[in-house]
Design a protein around this motif. Structure first.
Motif: not given
Length: 247
Positions: A91, A116-117, A139, A141, A159, A162, A166
């Motif tokens: 991602n 982003h999320l 992912n 970030t 981020k 995220l 994760t």
């Protein structure tokens, strides 16, 4: 043979990750949003070195398109490799925005959030049936989740979300032996957010222990490693790839 999907693979870190995955013998599907020619050039570079890759269009900020994309992805796996499952998902797709909190608009906030999320959350959800047991998710970030940088608050906040996501993905997907890690790049010489001018690059290099800003390949190699078997016991981690930024 492993087959991996890398969102935002037409340039920068995503393109580097695609090339390094192909060099490791993986079949690569990379996505682009609005730059088909750039994505095609990445595919051509992979093919020139004996690998195999396909580029597909995807707007990660438009979650309503994910179901149709999953069908297209399934068809691509079958038609290109006679495969049914992904071994890896990155991602990575995103964009930067420099704007102080006092002047961020709601539209800018929502756009950053969607890409982003929200996007990684629901794209991963939709693609879970296509992920093989034992697959790896990475992912992307940012070091801005650790070091506050004025002007990127919404980007860094999402981020950071995220990175939390994760760990929750790793927890919930563990029963299928799916590993989930985050890679947090520091300052990288890409065109994200308009790129780095000489003065800003010099400032960032001076704040980095190794004395320079990063290149896409510095991060792409780490991503490819996490998708392979050598890092099979690394899970639920955020790995900062920043050369020792602000330590």
């Amino acid at each position: 043979m492993k087959h991996v999907l890398i969102t935002g693979g037409s340039r920068g870190i995503g393109a580097s990750a695609a090339l390094h995955c192909a060099q490791r013998g993986m079949g690569v599907i990379l996505t682009y949003n609005a730059q088909p020619d750039a994505a095609a050039r990445v595919v051509e570079r992979i093919h020139a070195k004996g690998g195999k890759a396909v580029a597909l269009q995807l707007d990660v900020g438009s979650s309503g398109s994910f179901a149709a994309f999953a069908t297209q992805l399934k068809d691509t796996l079958r038609d290109t490799w006679d495969a049914t499952r992904l071994s890896g998902l990155v991602n990575n797709a995103g964009f930067g925005l420099f704007n102080p909190i006092k002047s961020v608009t709601e539209a800018q906030f929502d756009s950053l959030f969607n890409v982003h999320l929200k996007g990684p959350f629901f794209l991963t959800q939709v693609l879970l049936p296509l992920l093989a047991d034992g697959a790896s998710i990475v992912n992307i970030t940012s070091a801005t989740t650790r070091v506050a940088t004025a002007g990127v608050a919404p980007y860094a906040a999402f981020k950071g979300g995220l990175e939390v996501l994760t760990r929750y993905m790793a927890k919930e997907f563990g029963e299928r032996r799916i590993r989930v890690n985050a890679v947090a790049p520091g300052a990288i010489r890409t065109d994200l957010g308009g790129g780095l001018n000489d003065e800003f690059e010099a400032l960032l290099a001076a704040q980095t222990a190794l004395g320079r800003v990063g290149e896409p390949d510095d991060v792409g190699r780490v991503i490819a490693g996490l998708l392979g078997d050598d890092q099979a016991w690394v899970n639920a981690q955020t790995i900062e790839v920043a050369g020792g930024y602000n330590i």
